[in-house]
Design a protein around this motif. Structure first.
Motif, PDB file in Angstrom:
ATOM      1  N   GLN A 120       0.836  -1.201   0.000  1.00  0.00           N
ATOM      2  CA  GLN A 120       0.000   0.000   0.000  1.00  0.00           C
ATOM      3  C   GLN A 120       0.873   1.254   0.000  1.00  0.00           C
ATOM      4  O   GLN A 120       1.814   1.357   0.787  1.00  0.00           O
ATOM      5  N   GLY A 143      -1.332   4.416   3.700  1.00  0.00           N
ATOM      6  CA  GLY A 143      -2.542   3.981   4.398  1.00  0.00           C
ATOM      7  C   GLY A 143      -2.181   3.211   5.642  1.00  0.00           C
ATOM      8  O   GLY A 143      -1.027   3.233   6.090  1.00  0.00           O
ATOM      9  N   ARG A 144      -3.170   2.509   6.171  1.00  0.00           N
ATOM     10  CA  ARG A 144      -2.993   1.838   7.456  1.00  0.00           C
ATOM     11  C   ARG A 144      -1.948   0.724   7.424  1.00  0.00           C
ATOM     12  O   ARG A 144      -1.426   0.338   8.461  1.00  0.00           O
ATOM     13  N   ARG A 148      -2.319   1.652  -4.640  1.00  0.00           N
ATOM     14  CA  ARG A 148      -3.518   1.615  -3.798  1.00  0.00           C
ATOM     15  C   ARG A 148      -3.792   0.164  -3.421  1.00  0.00           C
ATOM     16  O   ARG A 148      -3.593  -0.744  -4.229  1.00  0.00           O
ATOM     17  N   ASP A 149      -4.269  -0.059  -2.212  1.00  0.00           N
ATOM     18  CA  ASP A 149      -4.448  -1.450  -1.763  1.00  0.00           C
ATOM     19  C   ASP A 149      -5.393  -2.244  -2.671  1.00  0.00           C
ATOM     20  O   ASP A 149      -5.173  -3.421  -2.929  1.00  0.00           O
ATOM     21  N   ASP A 150      -6.411  -1.545  -3.220  1.00  0.00           N
ATOM     22  CA  ASP A 150      -7.397  -2.239  -4.067  1.00  0.00           C
ATOM     23  C   ASP A 150      -6.777  -2.786  -5.356  1.00  0.00           C
ATOM     24  O   ASP A 150      -7.341  -3.670  -5.994  1.00  0.00           O
ATOM     25  N   GLY A 155      -4.952  -6.302   2.902  1.00  0.00           N
ATOM     26  CA  GLY A 155      -5.924  -6.802   3.875  1.00  0.00           C
ATOM     27  C   GLY A 155      -6.657  -8.020   3.314  1.00  0.00           C
ATOM     28  O   GLY A 155      -6.964  -8.060   2.114  1.00  0.00           O
ATOM     29  N   ASN A 159      -9.645  -8.681   3.696  1.00  0.00           N
ATOM     30  CA  ASN A 159     -10.915  -8.193   3.181  1.00  0.00           C
ATOM     31  C   ASN A 159     -10.819  -7.836   1.699  1.00  0.00           C
ATOM     32  O   ASN A 159     -11.662  -8.237   0.892  1.00  0.00           O
ATOM     33  N   CYS A 217      -9.041  -6.097  11.765  1.00  0.00           N
ATOM     34  CA  CYS A 217     -10.362  -5.466  11.792  1.00  0.00           C
ATOM     35  C   CYS A 217     -11.390  -6.541  11.473  1.00  0.00           C
ATOM     36  O   CYS A 217     -11.012  -7.694  11.234  1.00  0.00           O
ATOM     37  N   LEU A 219     -15.939  -2.212   7.645  1.00  0.00           N
ATOM     38  CA  LEU A 219     -14.822  -2.601   8.508  1.00  0.00           C
ATOM     39  C   LEU A 219     -14.906  -1.845   9.830  1.00  0.00           C
ATOM     40  O   LEU A 219     -15.202  -0.654   9.846  1.00  0.00           O
ATOM     41  N   SER A 279     -12.730  -1.439  13.640  1.00  0.00           N
ATOM     42  CA  SER A 279     -11.652  -1.861  14.545  1.00  0.00           C
ATOM     43  C   SER A 279     -11.988  -1.449  15.972  1.00  0.00           C
ATOM     44  O   SER A 279     -12.331  -2.297  16.794  1.00  0.00           O
ATOM     45  N   SER A 280     -11.958  -0.163  16.313  1.00  0.00           N
ATOM     46  CA  SER A 280     -12.283   0.208  17.703  1.00  0.00           C
ATOM     47  C   SER A 280     -13.790   0.303  17.926  1.00  0.00           C
ATOM     48  O   SER A 280     -14.261   0.186  19.050  1.00  0.00           O
ATOM     49  N   GLY A 281     -14.551   0.535  16.871  1.00  0.00           N
ATOM     50  CA  GLY A 281     -16.009   0.699  17.008  1.00  0.00           C
ATOM     51  C   GLY A 281     -16.417   2.150  17.201  1.00  0.00           C
ATOM     52  O   GLY A 281     -17.605   2.457  17.248  1.00  0.00           O
ATOM     53  N   SER A 282     -15.446   3.079  17.268  1.00  0.00           N
ATOM     54  CA  SER A 282     -15.824   4.466  17.574  1.00  0.00           C
ATOM     55  C   SER A 282     -16.557   5.129  16.401  1.00  0.00           C
ATOM     56  O   SER A 282     -17.429   5.968  16.611  1.00  0.00           O
ATOM     57  N   THR A 283     -16.241   4.754  15.167  1.00  0.00           N
ATOM     58  CA  THR A 283     -16.960   5.335  14.014  1.00  0.00           C
ATOM     59  C   THR A 283     -18.445   4.953  14.082  1.00  0.00           C
ATOM     60  O   THR A 283     -19.321   5.779  13.853  1.00  0.00           O
TER      61      THR A 283
HETATM   62  O1  PRT Z   1      -5.715   4.566  -0.631  1.00  0.00           O
HETATM   63  P1  PRT Z   1      -5.995   3.109  -0.446  1.00  0.00           P
HETATM   64  O2  PRT Z   1      -7.119   2.594  -1.314  1.00  0.00           O
HETATM   65  O3  PRT Z   1      -4.730   2.294  -0.559  1.00  0.00           O
HETATM   66  O4  PRT Z   1      -6.411   2.962   1.104  1.00  0.00           O
HETATM   67  P2  PRT Z   1      -7.813   2.667   1.790  1.00  0.00           P
HETATM   68  O5  PRT Z   1      -8.358   3.966   2.268  1.00  0.00           O
HETATM   69  O6  PRT Z   1      -8.695   1.804   0.945  1.00  0.00           O
HETATM   70  O7  PRT Z   1      -7.360   1.724   2.996  1.00  0.00           O
HETATM   71  P3  PRT Z   1      -6.959   2.015   4.527  1.00  0.00           P
HETATM   72  O8  PRT Z   1      -5.553   2.533   4.573  1.00  0.00           O
HETATM   73  O9  PRT Z   1      -8.020   2.801   5.229  1.00  0.00           O
HETATM   74  O10 PRT Z   1      -7.030   0.527   5.077  1.00  0.00           O
HETATM   75  C1  PRT Z   1      -6.191  -0.477   4.564  1.00  0.00           C
HETATM   76  C2  PRT Z   1      -6.567  -1.788   5.224  1.00  0.00           C
HETATM   77  O11 PRT Z   1      -6.439  -1.646   6.649  1.00  0.00           O
HETATM   78  C3  PRT Z   1      -8.010  -2.245   5.055  1.00  0.00           C
HETATM   79  O12 PRT Z   1      -8.261  -2.865   3.812  1.00  0.00           O
HETATM   80  C4  PRT Z   1      -8.161  -3.217   6.207  1.00  0.00           C
HETATM   81  O13 PRT Z   1      -7.639  -4.474   5.843  1.00  0.00           O
HETATM   82  C5  PRT Z   1      -7.273  -2.604   7.298  1.00  0.00           C
HETATM   83  N1  PRT Z   1      -8.022  -1.925   8.381  1.00  0.00           N
HETATM   84  C6  PRT Z   1      -7.845  -2.177   9.709  1.00  0.00           C
HETATM   85  C7  PRT Z   1      -8.976  -0.982   8.273  1.00  0.00           C
HETATM   86  C8  PRT Z   1      -9.385  -0.668   9.560  1.00  0.00           C
HETATM   87  N2  PRT Z   1      -8.664  -1.417  10.432  1.00  0.00           N
HETATM   88  C9  PRT Z   1     -10.400   0.339   9.758  1.00  0.00           C
HETATM   89  N3  PRT Z   1     -10.783   0.611  10.895  1.00  0.00           N
HETATM   90  N4  PRT Z   1      -9.504  -0.351   7.184  1.00  0.00           N
HETATM   91  C10 PRT Z   1     -10.440   0.603   7.385  1.00  0.00           C
HETATM   92  N5  PRT Z   1     -10.910   0.962   8.611  1.00  0.00           N
HETATM   93  C11 PRT Z   1     -11.932   2.065   8.630  1.00  0.00           C
HETATM   94  C12 PRT Z   1     -13.357   1.560   8.424  1.00  0.00           C
HETATM   95  O14 PRT Z   1     -13.648   1.464   7.036  1.00  0.00           O
HETATM   96  C13 PRT Z   1     -14.185   2.651   9.124  1.00  0.00           C
HETATM   97  O15 PRT Z   1     -14.335   3.779   8.289  1.00  0.00           O
HETATM   98  O16 PRT Z   1     -11.939   2.722   9.889  1.00  0.00           O
HETATM   99  C14 PRT Z   1     -13.280   3.044  10.274  1.00  0.00           C
HETATM  100  C15 PRT Z   1     -13.667   2.240  11.489  1.00  0.00           C
HETATM  101  O17 PRT Z   1     -12.671   2.256  12.456  1.00  0.00           O
HETATM  102  P4  PRT Z   1     -13.047   2.285  14.008  1.00  0.00           P
HETATM  103  O18 PRT Z   1     -11.745   2.195  14.737  1.00  0.00           O
HETATM  104  O19 PRT Z   1     -13.775   3.575  14.269  1.00  0.00           O
HETATM  105  O20 PRT Z   1     -13.940   1.088  14.280  1.00  0.00           O
END
Ligand code: PRT
Ligand code: ZN
Length: 298
Positions: free
Chosen positions: A11, A14-15, A53-55, A72, A74, A103, A169, A171-175
């Motif tokens: 990636q 990103g994360r 980009r991860d996709d 990921g 996913n 996640c 997706l 992770s923490s559930g705060s969103t």
């Molecule tokens: O630009 P690009 O397309 O590469 O990045 P992206 O925005 O698609 O991906 P990115 O960087 O957000 O996430 C990359 C990967 O991290 C995902 O495909 C998952 O495998 C993993 N990952 C782990 C997560 C999360 N945790 C996560 N919490 N990806 C996304 N989220 C988002 C979720 O979509 C939601 O909007 O975070 C929000 C929820 O988080 P909480 O902590 O509030 O629950």
């Protein structure tokens, strides 16, 4: 002769980016970034890194343009379902499950709606960025739910009147909490994985890939591992090793001047907490030392 290079997709930003780079660096890979920052070259091993980009990572693997990808689960699964429907599909393999990017892909329902579970969604609409995984899951439950693809802030879909529920997706559930949504069924537990192309590599390339995967396995194993030393009663060795996961076959060293006590040295594959040390002490252990393991090759 041109040196054979192996391309790894990861990636760009990103994360998963920092964790992936840190893991590769711990495996000994030293890289120089190209001018455009989209590619980095391995200085001491024949790996080149492509930042994307991860996709896009599963397609780069499926098309044979990169050999390994860090992505990921996913994303890998969503694309895999898509590739399976195509005739030129060469499915990729999952080589390793990594200890970051954790996640879960879960259904979530607006807290004011009268929806307790997925069965209450019959005839209704769910918004998700993972339409294929979610549709497969709904089919397995023999339900009739409309799936609408939503890229970006999926959690906004119900309040915008675009869907009755979401599957996203978490992770923490705060969103979810911030948008008054309540988590329901978990469709997929995910983390970062390494995927690999199914094309045949030359012997030397395959050896490098095997070496890298072996080092990654070693790094993952030692992350939590500890090396433990202690003095212990000889007749408590079994009870003591049972308290320490992965510490079968300890090294036993005799102690000068006593038959009853020995020194034990062992690797424990999990972190060692104070409660465990207290348990060891109550079995008669003393002089207990716990030190981190830096590298391990099984
Ligand atoms: O630009 P690009 O397309 O590469 O990045 P992206 O925005 O698609 O991906 P990115 O960087 O957000 O996430 C990359 C990967 O991290 C995902 O495909 C998952 O495998 C993993 N990952 C782990 C997560 C999360 N945790 C996560 N919490 N990806 C996304 N989220 C988002 C979720 O979509 C939601 O909007 O975070 C929000 C929820 O988080 P909480 O902590 O509030 O629950
Ligand atoms: Zn993405």
């Amino acid at each position: 002769m041109k040196e054979e290079r192996i391309k790894i997709a990861l990636q760009k930003s990103g994360r998963l980016t920092d964790h992936t780079l840190e893991l590769l660096q711990k495996c000994g890979l030293v890289i120089t970034k190209g001018k455009d920052k989209l590619i980095a070259y391995g200085e001491n091993m024949p790996f080149d890194l492509l930042f994307v980009r991860d996709d896009d990572i599963p397609s780069l693997i499926n098309d044979g343009l990169c050999h390994l990808g860090f992505v990921g689960l996913n994303v890998a699964m969503e694309k895999n379902i898509h590739f399976k429907s195509l005739s030129d599909n060469k499915p990729f393999s999952i080589e390793a499950t990594l200890d970051f990017g954790q996640c879960r892909l879960s259904f979530a329902y607006p807290d004011e709606a009268d929806i307790q579970s997925i069965s209450d969604l019959e005839g209704k609409t769910v918004a998700t960025s993972y339409p294929r995984i979610v549709s497969d899951y709904i089919d397995q439950q023999n339900l009739n739910i409309n799936v609408t693809e939503f890229t970006g802030a999926v959690e906004l879909a119900p309040s915008l009147g675009k869907s009755d529920a979401i599957c996203d997706l978490i992770s923490s559930g705060s969103t979810l909490r911030a948008h008054n949504l309540i988590e329901g069924e978990v469709v997929l537990e995910s983390s970062a994985v390494i995927i690999s192309a199914n094309n045949q590599l030359s012997e030397s390339k395959q050896q490098w890939v095997d070496k890298l995967l072996e080092r990654i396995d070693g790094v993952l194993q030692v992350r939590e591992s500890k090396y433990i030393m202690m003095h212990a009663p000889r007749d408590a060795i079994d009870k003591i090793t049972a308290l320490l996961p992965g510490s079968e076959s300890p090294t036993i060293i005799s102690l000068e001047g006593t038959d009853k006590m020995v020194a034990l040295h062992m690797v424990c594959l999990e972190d060692v907490f104070w409660e465990t040390l207290e348990g060891l002490k109550s079995e008669g252990a003393s002089s207990i030392l716990v030190v981190p393991v830096e590298k391990m090759l099984a």
